[in-house]
Design a protein around this motif. Structure first.
Motif, PDB file in Angstrom:
ATOM      1  N   SER A 119     -76.298   5.992  -4.306  1.00  0.00           N
ATOM      2  CA  SER A 119     -77.493   6.549  -3.651  1.00  0.00           C
ATOM      3  C   SER A 119     -78.636   6.703  -4.654  1.00  0.00           C
ATOM      4  N   LYS A 120     -78.305   7.002  -5.909  1.00  0.00           N
ATOM      5  CA  LYS A 120     -79.356   7.139  -6.926  1.00  0.00           C
ATOM      6  C   LYS A 120     -79.973   5.772  -7.243  1.00  0.00           C
ATOM      7  N   ILE A 121     -79.136   4.722  -7.255  1.00  0.00           N
ATOM      8  CA  ILE A 121     -79.656   3.369  -7.518  1.00  0.00           C
ATOM      9  C   ILE A 121     -80.579   2.934  -6.373  1.00  0.00           C
ATOM     10  N   PHE A 141     -88.334  11.562 -10.705  1.00  0.00           N
ATOM     11  CA  PHE A 141     -87.116  11.521  -9.888  1.00  0.00           C
ATOM     12  C   PHE A 141     -85.896  11.841 -10.747  1.00  0.00           C
ATOM     13  N   SER A 142     -85.076  12.786 -10.271  1.00  0.00           N
ATOM     14  CA  SER A 142     -83.874  13.166 -11.011  1.00  0.00           C
ATOM     15  C   SER A 142     -82.738  12.201 -10.684  1.00  0.00           C
ATOM     16  N   SER A 143     -82.625  11.158 -11.506  1.00  0.00           N
ATOM     17  CA  SER A 143     -81.545  10.191 -11.344  1.00  0.00           C
ATOM     18  C   SER A 143     -80.390  10.619 -12.252  1.00  0.00           C
ATOM     19  N   ILE A 185     -77.644  15.915  -2.838  1.00  0.00           N
ATOM     20  CA  ILE A 185     -76.211  16.198  -2.844  1.00  0.00           C
ATOM     21  C   ILE A 185     -75.798  15.709  -4.228  1.00  0.00           C
ATOM     22  N   SER A 186     -75.366  16.669  -5.078  1.00  0.00           N
ATOM     23  CA  SER A 186     -75.595  16.467  -6.499  1.00  0.00           C
ATOM     24  C   SER A 186     -74.402  16.117  -7.373  1.00  0.00           C
ATOM     25  N   ASN A 187     -73.342  15.594  -6.851  1.00  0.00           N
ATOM     26  CA  ASN A 187     -72.379  14.953  -7.751  1.00  0.00           C
ATOM     27  C   ASN A 187     -71.432  14.031  -7.017  1.00  0.00           C
ATOM     28  N   GLY A 204     -81.224  25.204  -7.253  1.00  0.00           N
ATOM     29  CA  GLY A 204     -79.952  24.662  -7.714  1.00  0.00           C
ATOM     30  C   GLY A 204     -79.670  25.076  -9.150  1.00  0.00           C
ATOM     31  N   TYR A 205     -78.832  24.306  -9.817  1.00  0.00           N
ATOM     32  CA  TYR A 205     -78.357  24.629 -11.171  1.00  0.00           C
ATOM     33  C   TYR A 205     -79.445  24.383 -12.238  1.00  0.00           C
ATOM     34  N   ILE A 206     -80.116  23.237 -12.162  1.00  0.00           N
ATOM     35  CA  ILE A 206     -81.138  22.894 -13.155  1.00  0.00           C
ATOM     36  C   ILE A 206     -82.483  23.543 -12.789  1.00  0.00           C
ATOM     37  N   LEU A 234     -75.185  29.126 -11.863  1.00  0.00           N
ATOM     38  CA  LEU A 234     -74.071  28.441 -12.534  1.00  0.00           C
ATOM     39  C   LEU A 234     -73.284  27.545 -11.576  1.00  0.00           C
ATOM     40  N   ARG A 235     -72.823  26.399 -12.095  1.00  0.00           N
ATOM     41  CA  ARG A 235     -71.815  25.590 -11.398  1.00  0.00           C
ATOM     42  C   ARG A 235     -70.651  25.418 -12.355  1.00  0.00           C
ATOM     43  N   ILE A 236     -69.432  25.459 -11.835  1.00  0.00           N
ATOM     44  CA  ILE A 236     -68.276  25.180 -12.701  1.00  0.00           C
ATOM     45  C   ILE A 236     -67.580  23.890 -12.286  1.00  0.00           C
ATOM     46  N   HIS A 242     -88.549  15.789  -8.297  1.00  0.00           N
ATOM     47  CA  HIS A 242     -87.624  15.739  -7.159  1.00  0.00           C
ATOM     48  C   HIS A 242     -86.172  15.855  -7.619  1.00  0.00           C
ATOM     49  N   LEU A 243     -85.657  17.077  -7.492  1.00  0.00           N
ATOM     50  CA  LEU A 243     -84.272  17.359  -7.904  1.00  0.00           C
ATOM     51  C   LEU A 243     -83.328  17.546  -6.714  1.00  0.00           C
ATOM     52  N   ALA A 244     -83.863  17.866  -5.550  1.00  0.00           N
ATOM     53  CA  ALA A 244     -82.996  18.178  -4.400  1.00  0.00           C
ATOM     54  C   ALA A 244     -82.101  16.990  -4.094  1.00  0.00           C
ATOM     55  N   CYS A 260     -89.323  23.795  -3.286  1.00  0.00           N
ATOM     56  CA  CYS A 260     -88.861  23.465  -1.933  1.00  0.00           C
ATOM     57  C   CYS A 260     -87.356  23.218  -1.992  1.00  0.00           C
ATOM     58  N   ASP A 261     -86.620  23.983  -1.226  1.00  0.00           N
ATOM     59  CA  ASP A 261     -85.158  23.881  -1.262  1.00  0.00           C
ATOM     60  C   ASP A 261     -84.600  24.334   0.079  1.00  0.00           C
ATOM     61  N   LEU A 262     -83.521  23.697   0.460  1.00  0.00           N
ATOM     62  CA  LEU A 262     -82.848  24.046   1.712  1.00  0.00           C
ATOM     63  C   LEU A 262     -81.967  25.281   1.542  1.00  0.00           C
ATOM     64  N   VAL A 272     -70.394   7.000  -4.005  1.00  0.00           N
ATOM     65  CA  VAL A 272     -71.540   6.952  -3.085  1.00  0.00           C
ATOM     66  C   VAL A 272     -72.737   7.647  -3.727  1.00  0.00           C
ATOM     67  N   TYR A 273     -72.450   8.724  -4.457  1.00  0.00           N
ATOM     68  CA  TYR A 273     -73.518   9.463  -5.147  1.00  0.00           C
ATOM     69  C   TYR A 273     -74.283   8.534  -6.087  1.00  0.00           C
ATOM     70  N   ALA A 274     -73.548   7.831  -6.945  1.00  0.00           N
ATOM     71  CA  ALA A 274     -74.202   6.943  -7.918  1.00  0.00           C
ATOM     72  C   ALA A 274     -74.969   5.832  -7.194  1.00  0.00           C
ATOM     73  N   THR A 279     -74.582  14.053 -17.915  1.00  0.00           N
ATOM     74  CA  THR A 279     -73.891  15.128 -17.183  1.00  0.00           C
ATOM     75  C   THR A 279     -74.276  16.468 -17.789  1.00  0.00           C
ATOM     76  N   ALA A 280     -74.706  17.383 -16.926  1.00  0.00           N
ATOM     77  CA  ALA A 280     -75.207  18.671 -17.411  1.00  0.00           C
ATOM     78  C   ALA A 280     -74.068  19.652 -17.678  1.00  0.00           C
ATOM     79  N   TYR A 281     -74.371  20.608 -18.524  1.00  0.00           N
ATOM     80  CA  TYR A 281     -73.454  21.726 -18.775  1.00  0.00           C
ATOM     81  C   TYR A 281     -74.314  22.914 -19.171  1.00  0.00           C
TER      82      TYR A 281
HETATM   83  N1  LIG Z   1     -75.888  18.612 -12.755  1.00  0.00           N
HETATM   84  C1  LIG Z   1     -75.741  17.418 -13.338  1.00  0.00           C
HETATM   85  O1  LIG Z   1     -74.812  17.161 -14.149  1.00  0.00           O
HETATM   86  C2  LIG Z   1     -76.733  16.326 -13.062  1.00  0.00           C
HETATM   87  C3  LIG Z   1     -76.687  15.189 -13.875  1.00  0.00           C
HETATM   88  C4  LIG Z   1     -77.547  14.145 -13.597  1.00  0.00           C
HETATM   89  C5  LIG Z   1     -78.429  14.249 -12.547  1.00  0.00           C
HETATM   90  N2  LIG Z   1     -78.450  15.369 -11.779  1.00  0.00           N
HETATM   91  C6  LIG Z   1     -79.398  15.433 -10.656  1.00  0.00           C
HETATM   92  O2  LIG Z   1     -80.275  16.530 -10.877  1.00  0.00           O
HETATM   93  C7  LIG Z   1     -80.611  17.129  -9.618  1.00  0.00           C
HETATM   94  C8  LIG Z   1     -80.293  18.612  -9.632  1.00  0.00           C
HETATM   95  O3  LIG Z   1     -78.917  18.807  -9.919  1.00  0.00           O
HETATM   96  P1  LIG Z   1     -78.253  20.251  -9.873  1.00  0.00           P
HETATM   97  O4  LIG Z   1     -77.051  20.196 -10.744  1.00  0.00           O
HETATM   98  O5  LIG Z   1     -79.288  21.283 -10.102  1.00  0.00           O
HETATM   99  O6  LIG Z   1     -77.757  20.286  -8.364  1.00  0.00           O
HETATM  100  P2  LIG Z   1     -77.447  21.525  -7.399  1.00  0.00           P
HETATM  101  O7  LIG Z   1     -76.499  21.046  -6.361  1.00  0.00           O
HETATM  102  O8  LIG Z   1     -77.103  22.711  -8.184  1.00  0.00           O
HETATM  103  O9  LIG Z   1     -78.866  21.779  -6.717  1.00  0.00           O
HETATM  104  C9  LIG Z   1     -79.403  20.924  -5.757  1.00  0.00           C
HETATM  105  C10 LIG Z   1     -80.349  21.742  -4.897  1.00  0.00           C
HETATM  106  O10 LIG Z   1     -80.925  20.863  -3.922  1.00  0.00           O
HETATM  107  C11 LIG Z   1     -80.944  21.517  -2.685  1.00  0.00           C
HETATM  108  N3  LIG Z   1     -80.923  20.518  -1.626  1.00  0.00           N
HETATM  109  C12 LIG Z   1     -79.939  19.620  -1.349  1.00  0.00           C
HETATM  110  N4  LIG Z   1     -80.304  18.852  -0.305  1.00  0.00           N
HETATM  111  C13 LIG Z   1     -81.547  19.263   0.062  1.00  0.00           C
HETATM  112  C14 LIG Z   1     -82.467  18.841   1.071  1.00  0.00           C
HETATM  113  N5  LIG Z   1     -82.178  17.843   1.915  1.00  0.00           N
HETATM  114  N6  LIG Z   1     -83.660  19.477   1.164  1.00  0.00           N
HETATM  115  C15 LIG Z   1     -83.980  20.497   0.319  1.00  0.00           C
HETATM  116  N7  LIG Z   1     -83.137  20.933  -0.646  1.00  0.00           N
HETATM  117  C16 LIG Z   1     -81.944  20.318  -0.763  1.00  0.00           C
HETATM  118  C17 LIG Z   1     -79.714  22.424  -2.676  1.00  0.00           C
HETATM  119  O11 LIG Z   1     -79.889  23.509  -1.770  1.00  0.00           O
HETATM  120  C18 LIG Z   1     -79.646  22.866  -4.130  1.00  0.00           C
HETATM  121  O12 LIG Z   1     -80.311  24.086  -4.334  1.00  0.00           O
HETATM  122  C19 LIG Z   1     -79.873  16.339  -8.564  1.00  0.00           C
HETATM  123  O13 LIG Z   1     -80.730  15.325  -8.074  1.00  0.00           O
HETATM  124  C20 LIG Z   1     -78.729  15.711  -9.332  1.00  0.00           C
HETATM  125  O14 LIG Z   1     -78.276  14.534  -8.714  1.00  0.00           O
HETATM  126  C21 LIG Z   1     -77.628  16.424 -12.019  1.00  0.00           C
END
Ligand SMILES: NC(=O)c1ccc[n+]([C@@H]2O[C@H](COP(=O)([O-])OP(=O)(O)OC[C@H]3O[C@@H](n4cnc5c(N)ncnc54)[C@H](O)[C@@H]3O)[C@@H](O)[C@H]2O)c1
Length: 340
Positions: A142-144, A112-114, A74-76, A10-12, A175-177, A70-72, A30-32, A138-140, A167-169
């Motif tokens: 789910s994190k709680i 855990f990435s909350s 649905i991320s926003n 993902g992005y981070i 990259l995500r925009i 654990h970062l995986a 590990c990533d889908l 729902v996202y928020a 919130t990341a940038y």
């Molecule tokens: N980007 C932000 O601003 C931000 C801020 C706070 C918290 N977070 C948290 O940080 C984490 C990473 O964020 P990100 O911006 O890199 O997100 P992202 O969407 O870029 O990456 C998430 C990754 O998780 C993978 N994924 C999703 N569901 C999966 C599953 N069931 N099994 C395996 N892989 C799966 C996706 O393929 C993707 O590569 C997330 O938990 C997000 O909630 C992000």
């Protein structure tokens, strides 16, 4: 140490894999690969990659790791609304299931990435970890649920930590925009003007995505007693900004950018400031590497080097929601049934 990073594609994640490797750790990702084909630049490879749903990981898969990061997810917030059930299943159920599997495998640390999104909407002073939560998506929620479901697993042999990231940038190989800063700066570069769907006053805590990755590494290396079962806001007190402050930096960096405030109450009602004092107390040596302006300058240079265009801005590649919408069939069809 031997570390499993979920969501490493993902992005981070790529920043985290790179930093862990640089520090000499052994890294398994590990990533889908939900965003396969969306990459911007080459990603640092982990030592081993598992392309799988985290919800299918068993204690056997986690045997021998010193830490699971654990970062995986649905991320926003808007993505979470696309299919609330999948969001709950992956972000809440999946995270709790993974923590249980990690504990059963004897993994001592689970980071855990909350998200600070769980504070949602709040007037007044910056919010600390013990303040009331006010999720507006729902996202928020789910994190709680995940934090609350993982916490009872904490014991002498299992130390979870909840990194409530701002919130990341900023620049990342993936990259995500669809994040406010990257979006406004990308729009200015690609189109020459920006439109803000509010009056510009809402507050948002911001952090460079690489600083989030640096925080994960710091929590990996911190003494167990310091971090055990802690909820920690990850960001900087000086890095709470109003949306109009971001716009002002965009206009300074990209001269001639037009700016319109629509004054509407948009779909995203989030408006909150966050207190990061606990992070400073727990990890006194940890400092953010980036201020918002410095991170935006770096990203601007990358946008320019890539010739970032209107086509890039309007396309699917850098917008998670658009890509996910196309791939939802893949998520629902093959994977929902694997919820633990
Ligand atoms: N980007 C932000 O601003 C931000 C801020 C706070 C918290 N977070 C948290 O940080 C984490 C990473 O964020 P990100 O911006 O890199 O997100 P992202 O969407 O870029 O990456 C998430 C990754 O998780 C993978 N994924 C999703 N569901 C999966 C599953 N069931 N099994 C395996 N892989 C799966 C996706 O393929 C993707 O590569 C997330 O938990 C997000 O909630 C992000």
């Amino acid at each position: 140490m031997r570390v499993l990073v979920t969501g490493h594609r993902g992005y981070i994640g790529p920043h985290l894999v790179g930093l862990l490797k640089e520090a000499g750790h052994e890294v398994v990702g590990c990533d889908l690969d939900l965003f396969a084909g969306c990459g911007w630049e080459p990603m640092p490879p982990p030592d081993r990659e598992i392309i799988r749903d985290v919800r299918s990981l068993t204690p056997r898969d986690l045997d021998g790791f010193d830490c699971v990061m654990h970062l995986a997810a649905i991320s926003n917030d808007p993505m979470g609304d696309l299919d609330p059930e999948i969001t709950r299943s992956i972000n809440a159920g999946g995270s709790i299931g993974l923590a249980r599997a990690a504990k059963a495998a004897g993994v001592p640390r689970f980071l855990f990435s909350s998200s600070c999104s769980i504070y949602g909407q709040a007037e007044g002073r910056p919010l600390a970890e013990e303040d009331a939560l006010n999720p507006v998506s729902v996202y928020a929620e789910s994190k709680i649920v995940a934090e609350e479901g993982i916490a009872p697993l904490a014991d002498a042999d299992f130390s979870p930590v909840y990194l409530r990231n701002a919130t990341a940038y900023g620049h990342s190989p993936m990259l995500r925009i669809d994040l406010v800063v990257n979006n406004l700066l990308g729009c200015a570069v690609a189109k020459g003007d920006i439109r803000i769907v509010s009056d510009g006053t809402p507050w948002r805590p911001l952090i460079h995505c690489k600083d989030i990755a640096r925080a994960f590494v710091a929590f990996l290396e911190a003494p167990r007693g310091t971090i055990h079962n802690q909820r920690v806001n990850v960001g900087g007190d000086a890095e709470n900004y109003r949306v109009r402050d971001i716009a002002a930096i965009v206009q300074r960096l990209v001269p001639g950018t037009g700016l319109v405030y629509t004054g509407e109450v948009g779909k995203d009602p989030r408006d909150y400031r966050v207190d990061f004092a606990r992070l400073g107390r727990l990890l006194p040596d940890f400092q953010l590497e980036y201020t918002l302006a410095a991170g935006m300058e770096e990203l601007l240079a990358r946008y320019r080097a890539h010739g970032f265009s209107s086509r890039d801005f309007d396309g699917d590649q850098f917008v998670r929601l658009r890509t996910l919408r196309h791939r939802l069939d893949r998520v629902t069809g093959g994977l929902q049934a694997t919820t633990p």
